[in-house]
Write an enzyme that holds these catalytic residues in place. Structure first.
Site, PDB file in Angstrom:
ATOM      1  N   ASP A  22       0.775  -1.255   0.000  1.00  0.00           N
ATOM      2  CA  ASP A  22       0.000   0.000   0.000  1.00  0.00           C
ATOM      3  C   ASP A  22       0.807   1.308   0.000  1.00  0.00           C
ATOM      4  O   ASP A  22       1.798   1.425   0.723  1.00  0.00           O
ATOM      5  CB  ASP A  22      -0.864   0.103   1.265  1.00  0.00           C
ATOM      6  CG  ASP A  22      -1.601  -1.155   1.609  1.00  0.00           C
ATOM      7  OD1 ASP A  22      -1.497  -2.136   0.866  1.00  0.00           O
ATOM      8  OD2 ASP A  22      -2.288  -1.147   2.633  1.00  0.00           O
ATOM      9  N   GLU A  40     -10.550  -2.343   4.599  1.00  0.00           N
ATOM     10  CA  GLU A  40      -9.223  -1.800   4.847  1.00  0.00           C
ATOM     11  C   GLU A  40      -9.102  -0.402   4.220  1.00  0.00           C
ATOM     12  O   GLU A  40      -9.900  -0.024   3.354  1.00  0.00           O
ATOM     13  CB  GLU A  40      -8.144  -2.699   4.210  1.00  0.00           C
ATOM     14  CG  GLU A  40      -8.187  -4.150   4.696  1.00  0.00           C
ATOM     15  CD  GLU A  40      -7.074  -5.030   4.130  1.00  0.00           C
ATOM     16  OE1 GLU A  40      -6.477  -5.777   4.916  1.00  0.00           O
ATOM     17  OE2 GLU A  40      -6.816  -5.001   2.915  1.00  0.00           O
TER      18      GLU A  40
HETATM   19  C1  FRU Z   1      -3.904  -3.555   2.735  1.00  0.00           C
HETATM   20  C2  FRU Z   1      -3.278  -3.990   4.036  1.00  0.00           C
HETATM   21  C3  FRU Z   1      -3.632  -3.027   5.156  1.00  0.00           C
HETATM   22  C4  FRU Z   1      -2.499  -3.210   6.115  1.00  0.00           C
HETATM   23  C5  FRU Z   1      -1.324  -3.447   5.203  1.00  0.00           C
HETATM   24  C6  FRU Z   1      -0.298  -4.396   5.741  1.00  0.00           C
HETATM   25  O1  FRU Z   1      -3.262  -4.079   1.620  1.00  0.00           O
HETATM   26  O2  FRU Z   1      -3.689  -5.299   4.332  1.00  0.00           O
HETATM   27  O3  FRU Z   1      -4.896  -3.250   5.730  1.00  0.00           O
HETATM   28  O4  FRU Z   1      -2.327  -2.098   6.933  1.00  0.00           O
HETATM   29  O5  FRU Z   1      -1.856  -3.962   3.995  1.00  0.00           O
HETATM   30  O6  FRU Z   1       0.829  -4.455   4.945  1.00  0.00           O
END
Ligand code: FRU
Length: 514
Positions: free
Chosen positions: A55, A237
């Site tokens: 992300d 998320e």
């Molecule tokens: C989204 C996610 C978020 C988390 C991060 C962990 O892709 O799953 O929810 O904070 O990636 O790397």
């Protein structure tokens, strides 16, 4: 659904036990800087020099620079203990890599979150003369998780007093404790002008929770949204909440929620809600499920903070279904092109339009028109490009079905088309090179048309390993990866014996940014 993290974590933990510490190949490669010319390396998209990225995080504009942080694991090309990688750009096109901004600590890995410029020094972490940049992120305590304690995600903050070069964690972390919910993460913070307070949207398992704060350190619960509305095929998320004003003066509040799995093409995707926010509660205009991008590869994207007159978005150009096994060696994954978001009417509703940022014009060469409609057009030859990196713009009628192909000499072909009967666009990547690394990868992805104009505008950005298609000025967007050797340099508008419906097709080379 609550076991989402378990599934996601079991894979990396398993993979990490054999390659968590760098393999010898990775070790040798990481010592030298990349020339950004490896197979499948995108030439005008952001990607890390080496190792694993997911992300985008903490995007904030400050002092003439766009900061881009990102979920980063510097020890392997698969997911692992998360850090925040960091890059900056003054034009959203060319990026400079910076040192890792945030490392895991005794409270856990550093998961996704946001960053703000605390101009009034409300946090007291800077001074009136030197207000801080403040990052708000999730701590993920893997030890606690292992021990079976479900309160392993909390929120923390860190601050920078030197324009983002170095970061210090706040001593009072965590700033929001976990009261017993497994999925509790990805804080997106903004300044709520009307109320004069900081506003946080937090993803909590199957809903979004809003909080307010006077100082970024103490947070009070405002409301919850989403238990029984929207897509719920997976865990929620990476939210984002912001207002957009249409040309007719109408303002709607937009709420982004990424979900994994449960996206329209399988795996992960970002849905959005259009509604109103009164300072406490988000109320949607309707119960429709809307997707920001109908391709398979745009996830966890949010918008930059502290940009006053534009709403700029970037997403992780991958999908949790296969993100960790795509066939790149030195690094894994890239970001989408930055996109400017706007609110446009469609029928009796408003939708979010995404357009590639205008700054991309800086690296767009003069375009050539394909004048011979049946001919194939090799961009590398005809535009003297080193790679198959280009932008194609054309228009096509909406009263007939059509498609065109992007190909290479090795026989790979990706189709982009419109099915008039169902009113849907599609990208077909079943034959676009290597699809064998995951059963879901080779597929045709469909997207609804969200316009009733007679002519369909089409803008396609092709890089070495990705295609981003903006239909109808960005009312419908599709982002898909592909893994074809040397990319897809050949444009085929009309197959033999078929009618070519494209009025005028312009192709411009895109310069590499590395
Ligand atoms: C989204 C996610 C978020 C988390 C991060 C962990 O892709 O799953 O929810 O904070 O990636 O790397």
């Amino acid at each position: 659904m609550q076991y989402q993290w378990m599934t996601l974590l079991i894979i990396p933990i398993f993979l990490c036990s054999c390659q968590g510490n760098k393999t010898q190949e990775e070790e040798t490669e990481a010592k030298t800087l990349s020339d950004y010319r490896e197979p499948h390396r995108n030439q005008y998209h952001f990607s890390p020099d080496s190792m694993w990225m997911n992300d985008p995080n903490g995007m904030v504009y400050h002092d003439g620079k766009y900061h881009l942080f990102y979920q980063y694991y510097p020890d392997s090309t698969v997911w692992g203990p998360m850090h925040w990688g960091h890059a900056v750009s003054s034009d959203l096109v060319h990026w400079t890599h910076k040192s890792i901004a945030l490392y895991p600590d005794e409270l856990g890995y550093i998961f996704s979150g946001s960053a703000v410029y605390d101009l009034g020094n409300t946090s007291g972490l800077g001074s009136e003369d030197n207000p801080p940049l403040v990052a708000i992120y999730t701590y993920h305590d893997a030890e606690k998780e292992k021990q079976g304690d479900i309160k392993y995600q909390t929120q923390g903050i860190a601050y920078s007093l030197d324009s983002g070069d170095t970061w210090k964690k706040y001593e009072g972390n965590p700033i929001i404790e976990n009261r017993g919910i497994r999925d509790f993460r990805d804080p997106k913070v903004s300044w709520y002008e009307k109320g004069g307070y900081w506003l946080m949207a937090l993803a909590v398992k199957d809903h979004i929770r809003f909080y307010q704060s006077p100082d970024l350190k103490t947070w009070t619960n405002l409301s919850e949204f989403g238990h029984e509305i929207g897509a719920h095929g997976g865990v929620w998320e990476c939210p984002d909440l912001f207002p957009l004003t249409a040309e007719d003066g109408t303002t709607r509040w937009i709420l982004f929620v990424s979900i994994n799995p449960g996206g329209p093409q399988g795996g992960s995707a970002t849905q959005y809600f259009v509604g109103d926010f009164d300072g406490i509660t988000f109320t949607p205009d309707d119960e429709k499920i809307r997707w920001l991008d109908h391709g398979a590869d745009n996830y966890a994207g949010v918008t930059w903070s502290n940009v006053s007159d534009r709403r700029i978005f970037i997403g992780w150009m991958s999908n949790w279904q296969y993100g960790q096994i795509v066939p790149t060696k030195r690094w894994r994954s890239a970001m989408t092109l930055p996109r400017e978001l706007s609110l446009v009417p469609f029928g009796d509703e408003y939708i979010v339009r995404s357009e590639p940022v205008k700054e991309l014009g800086k690296i767009t060469k003069d375009s050539k028109t394909i004048s011979e409609p049946q001919a194939t057009f090799d961009v590398v030859e005809n535009l003297s490009l080193p790679n198959a990196t280009y932008r194609l713009t054309t228009t096509a009628p909406s009263d007939t079905s059509w498609h065109f192909n992007l190909k290479n000499d090795a026989g790979a072909a990706l189709s982009i088309g419109y099915d008039q009967l169902s009113g849907r666009f599609y990208i077909d990547r079943t034959s676009a090179g290597n699809t064998g690394f995951h059963e879901a990868f080779g597929a045709r992805h469909f997207a609804p048309r969200l316009s009733d104009k007679e002519q369909i505008e089409i803008e396609v950005f092709v890089d070495q390993a990705s295609v981003e298609v903006f239909f109808d000025g960005g009312n419908t967007v599709m982002t898909d990866l592909f893994f074809a050797e040397d990319g897809l340099p050949i444009i085929e508008l009309g197959e033999e014996g078929s009618v070519n419906p494209f009025s005028k097709c312009d192709v411009a080379g895109m310069e590499r940014i590395w």
